[in-house]
Design an enzyme around this catalytic site. Structure first.
Site, PDB file in Angstrom:
ATOM      1  N   ASP A  16     -10.363 -20.734  -2.468  1.00 14.47           N
ATOM      2  CA  ASP A  16     -10.263 -21.407  -1.166  1.00 14.47           C
ATOM      3  C   ASP A  16      -8.843 -21.914  -0.912  1.00 14.47           C
ATOM      4  O   ASP A  16      -8.145 -22.312  -1.851  1.00 14.47           O
ATOM      5  CB  ASP A  16     -11.252 -22.590  -1.151  1.00 14.47           C
ATOM      6  CG  ASP A  16     -11.463 -23.112   0.266  1.00 14.47           C
ATOM      7  OD1 ASP A  16     -11.130 -22.399   1.228  1.00 14.47           O
ATOM      8  OD2 ASP A  16     -11.951 -24.241   0.397  1.00 14.47           O
ATOM      9  N   ASN A  18      -6.575 -20.256   1.500  1.00 14.92           N
ATOM     10  CA  ASN A  18      -5.643 -19.255   2.045  1.00 14.92           C
ATOM     11  C   ASN A  18      -5.175 -19.628   3.444  1.00 14.92           C
ATOM     12  O   ASN A  18      -3.993 -19.489   3.781  1.00 14.92           O
ATOM     13  CB  ASN A  18      -6.315 -17.877   2.132  1.00 14.92           C
ATOM     14  CG  ASN A  18      -6.680 -17.317   0.780  1.00 14.92           C
ATOM     15  OD1 ASN A  18      -6.233 -17.818  -0.246  1.00 14.92           O
ATOM     16  ND2 ASN A  18      -7.493 -16.275   0.783  1.00 14.92           N
ATOM     17  N   ARG A  20      -5.044 -22.619   4.946  1.00 16.41           N
ATOM     18  CA  ARG A  20      -4.130 -23.776   4.967  1.00 16.41           C
ATOM     19  C   ARG A  20      -2.757 -23.402   4.414  1.00 16.41           C
ATOM     20  O   ARG A  20      -1.732 -23.842   4.913  1.00 16.41           O
ATOM     21  CB  ARG A  20      -4.744 -24.936   4.150  1.00 16.41           C
ATOM     22  CG  ARG A  20      -5.760 -25.719   4.957  1.00 16.41           C
ATOM     23  CD  ARG A  20      -6.606 -26.576   4.078  1.00 16.41           C
ATOM     24  NE  ARG A  20      -7.579 -25.768   3.344  1.00 16.41           N
ATOM     25  CZ  ARG A  20      -8.225 -26.174   2.264  1.00 16.41           C
ATOM     26  NH1 ARG A  20      -7.984 -27.369   1.766  1.00 16.41           N
ATOM     27  NH2 ARG A  20      -9.117 -25.393   1.677  1.00 16.41           N
ATOM     28  N   HIS A  33      -4.418 -14.725   3.423  1.00 22.83           N
ATOM     29  CA  HIS A  33      -5.335 -13.866   2.650  1.00 22.83           C
ATOM     30  C   HIS A  33      -4.544 -12.832   1.840  1.00 22.83           C
ATOM     31  O   HIS A  33      -4.905 -12.507   0.712  1.00 22.83           O
ATOM     32  CB  HIS A  33      -6.336 -13.179   3.583  1.00 22.83           C
ATOM     33  CG  HIS A  33      -7.260 -14.156   4.261  1.00 22.83           C
ATOM     34  ND1 HIS A  33      -7.911 -15.153   3.579  1.00 22.83           N
ATOM     35  CD2 HIS A  33      -7.621 -14.309   5.564  1.00 22.83           C
ATOM     36  CE1 HIS A  33      -8.648 -15.868   4.418  1.00 22.83           C
ATOM     37  NE2 HIS A  33      -8.473 -15.382   5.629  1.00 22.83           N
ATOM     38  N   SER A  61     -18.008 -14.444   2.244  1.00 21.50           N
ATOM     39  CA  SER A  61     -19.382 -14.956   2.201  1.00 21.50           C
ATOM     40  C   SER A  61     -20.181 -14.442   3.392  1.00 21.50           C
ATOM     41  O   SER A  61     -19.609 -13.978   4.387  1.00 21.50           O
ATOM     42  CB  SER A  61     -19.380 -16.489   2.208  1.00 21.50           C
ATOM     43  OG  SER A  61     -19.093 -16.960   3.503  1.00 21.50           O
ATOM     44  N   ARG A  67     -16.473 -16.205  11.348  1.00 17.88           N
ATOM     45  CA  ARG A  67     -15.055 -16.501  11.635  1.00 17.88           C
ATOM     46  C   ARG A  67     -14.591 -15.671  12.831  1.00 17.88           C
ATOM     47  O   ARG A  67     -15.242 -14.690  13.218  1.00 17.88           O
ATOM     48  CB  ARG A  67     -14.211 -16.173  10.403  1.00 17.88           C
ATOM     49  CG  ARG A  67     -14.487 -17.155   9.290  1.00 17.88           C
ATOM     50  CD  ARG A  67     -13.469 -17.075   8.187  1.00 17.88           C
ATOM     51  NE  ARG A  67     -13.716 -18.159   7.243  1.00 17.88           N
ATOM     52  CZ  ARG A  67     -12.871 -18.598   6.352  1.00 17.88           C
ATOM     53  NH1 ARG A  67     -11.679 -18.034   6.250  1.00 17.88           N
ATOM     54  NH2 ARG A  67     -13.175 -19.583   5.550  1.00 17.88           N
ATOM     55  N   LEU A 127     -12.908  -5.736 -18.862  1.00 23.65           N
ATOM     56  CA  LEU A 127     -13.297  -6.841 -17.979  1.00 23.65           C
ATOM     57  C   LEU A 127     -14.234  -6.301 -16.915  1.00 23.65           C
ATOM     58  O   LEU A 127     -14.009  -5.208 -16.383  1.00 23.65           O
ATOM     59  CB  LEU A 127     -12.051  -7.430 -17.285  1.00 23.65           C
ATOM     60  CG  LEU A 127     -12.304  -8.539 -16.256  1.00 23.65           C
ATOM     61  CD1 LEU A 127     -12.648  -9.859 -16.974  1.00 23.65           C
ATOM     62  CD2 LEU A 127     -11.089  -8.769 -15.349  1.00 23.65           C
ATOM     63  N   SER A 192     -20.761 -23.983  -1.704  1.00 24.64           N
ATOM     64  CA  SER A 192     -20.713 -23.114  -0.521  1.00 24.64           C
ATOM     65  C   SER A 192     -21.525 -21.825  -0.658  1.00 24.64           C
ATOM     66  O   SER A 192     -21.022 -20.740  -0.355  1.00 24.64           O
ATOM     67  CB  SER A 192     -19.255 -22.784  -0.162  1.00 24.64           C
ATOM     68  OG  SER A 192     -18.569 -23.952   0.180  1.00 24.64           O
TER      69      SER A 192
HETATM   70  C1  FPP Z   1     -11.081 -18.778   1.596  1.00 24.11           C
HETATM   71  O1  FPP Z   1      -9.932 -19.435   2.093  1.00 24.11           O
HETATM   72  C2  FPP Z   1     -10.787 -17.357   1.325  1.00 24.11           C
HETATM   73  C3  FPP Z   1     -11.462 -16.299   1.868  1.00 24.11           C
HETATM   74  C4  FPP Z   1     -12.608 -16.429   2.761  1.00 24.11           C
HETATM   75  C5  FPP Z   1     -11.042 -14.911   1.577  1.00 24.11           C
HETATM   76  C6  FPP Z   1     -10.675 -14.629   0.153  1.00 24.11           C
HETATM   77  C7  FPP Z   1      -9.962 -13.332   0.064  1.00 24.11           C
HETATM   78  C8  FPP Z   1      -8.906 -13.097  -0.748  1.00 24.11           C
HETATM   79  C9  FPP Z   1      -8.353 -14.091  -1.704  1.00 24.11           C
HETATM   80  C10 FPP Z   1      -8.217 -11.795  -0.709  1.00 24.11           C
HETATM   81  C11 FPP Z   1      -9.006 -10.673  -1.259  1.00 24.11           C
HETATM   82  C12 FPP Z   1      -9.436 -10.794  -2.669  1.00 24.11           C
HETATM   83  C13 FPP Z   1     -10.116  -9.820  -3.330  1.00 24.11           C
HETATM   84  C14 FPP Z   1     -10.455 -10.019  -4.757  1.00 24.11           C
HETATM   85  C15 FPP Z   1     -10.544  -8.542  -2.706  1.00 24.11           C
HETATM   86  P1  FPP Z   1      -9.981 -20.009   3.577  1.00 24.11           P
HETATM   87  O2  FPP Z   1      -9.612 -18.907   4.512  1.00 24.11           O
HETATM   88  O3  FPP Z   1     -11.307 -20.637   3.822  1.00 24.11           O
HETATM   89  O4  FPP Z   1      -8.831 -21.094   3.533  1.00 24.11           O
HETATM   90  P2  FPP Z   1      -8.837 -22.510   4.289  1.00 24.11           P
HETATM   91  O5  FPP Z   1      -9.966 -23.313   3.700  1.00 24.11           O
HETATM   92  O6  FPP Z   1      -7.500 -23.067   3.924  1.00 24.11           O
HETATM   93  O7  FPP Z   1      -8.995 -22.239   5.758  1.00 24.11           O
END
Ligand code: FPP
Length: 246
Positions: A16, A18, A20, A33, A61, A67, A127, A192
């Site tokens: 979590d 990305n 921000r 992201h 999710s 979104r 892994l 979550s």
């Molecule tokens: C949550 O941060 C992150 C996501 C919903 C997406 C996660 C995706 C990646 C890290 C890239 C792809 C990874 C793989 C392994 C394929 P947020 O967007 O909710 O951040 P915020 O809470 O700051 O708004």
């Protein structure tokens, strides 16, 4: 059962922060992201060196469909590109990929790429990388319940044989050991809807660091913290110290 754990076999991560991370830099969320993907790559690279056998990442999710369309499209594009660019390297490094979640909402091309990644990486032994996409813990419980009902109806499962072991086999994670350690970055202290069944006895670790800034050093801090935990699985501290099973 060890009182003090050494290394976690299975680590599950909510990546979590990305959005921000991007906002702080005046960048679009998609840039966050993209940076998150780089952070994930590094953790995947390091995980086997720490004795981790399974790494589960919450990439998208069931609720993330809500979104803004632009962000959903950017994430779908990123997943597709990442799979195309990384698959050979993952296979060469002995990493087996498994996707969990409801894939039906994703474009056919991406669904095919996921299936292909699972097939070509199937022999990986270093892994197991479990990527949750279109995943929700409640979705998983519901689809497991439906599967059990079908098996009872078609006569392959007597109703009184439904127990935790049988239920577990019907989950998307069926056959995987429960996570020993759950990590969530980005400052929020919640699960979550990730792995609701599986996290029952996991050790929870929350980091304020935003995911794109979560380095191997942060990861090692989490592993260190885990090493200091006493896992009791419902027993008393005294029982665990004596290593007694009952
Ligand atoms: C949550 O941060 C992150 C996501 C919903 C997406 C996660 C995706 C990646 C890290 C890239 C792809 C990874 C793989 C392994 C394929 P947020 O967007 O909710 O951040 P915020 O809470 O700051 O708004």
């Amino acid at each position: 059962m060890a009182a003090i754990p050494t290394e976690p076999r299975h680590v599950a991560v909510i990546m979590d922060g990305n959005g921000r991370w991007a906002r702080h830099r005046g960048l679009p969320r998609s840039a966050g992201h993209q940076a998150g993907l780089e952070a994930a790559r590094e953790i995947v690279r390091q995980a086997p060196q720490h004795g981790i056998q399974i790494l589960s990442l919450f990439a998208f999710s069931s609720e993330n469909w809500l979104r803004p369309k632009t962000e959903v499209h950017a994430l779908i594009r990123l997943f597709g590109q990442a799979l195309e660019q990384e698959i050979d390297r993952l296979v060469q490094n002995g990493i087996q990929i498994q996707f969990i979640g409801d894939r039906s909402g994703f474009p056919g091309r991406l669904q095919a790429a996921m299936l292909n990644a699972e097939t070509v990486s199937g022999d990986g032994k270093r892994l197991k990388l479990v990527i949750a996409v279109g995943y929700g813990g409640r979705w998983d419980l519901c689809q497991a319940a439906r599967m059990l009902v079908r098996r009872v109806r078609d006569g392959t499962l007597p109703e009184d044989r439904i127990d935790e072991t049988e239920f577990e086999t019907c989950l998307a994670t069926g056959g995987l050991p429960d996570p020993d350690l759950f990590i969530r970055t980005g400052g929020e202290r919640r699960i979550s809807n990730f792995l609701l069944w599986n996290l029952a006895y996991s050790e929870l670790y929350f980091s304020d660091t935003l995911w794109p800034d979560f380095t191997v050093a942060h990861f090692e801090e989490a592993l260190n913290d885990y090493r200091g935990r006493q896992r009791r699985f419902g027993r008393t501290p005294g029982q665990v110290r004596c290593g007694r099973q009952a």
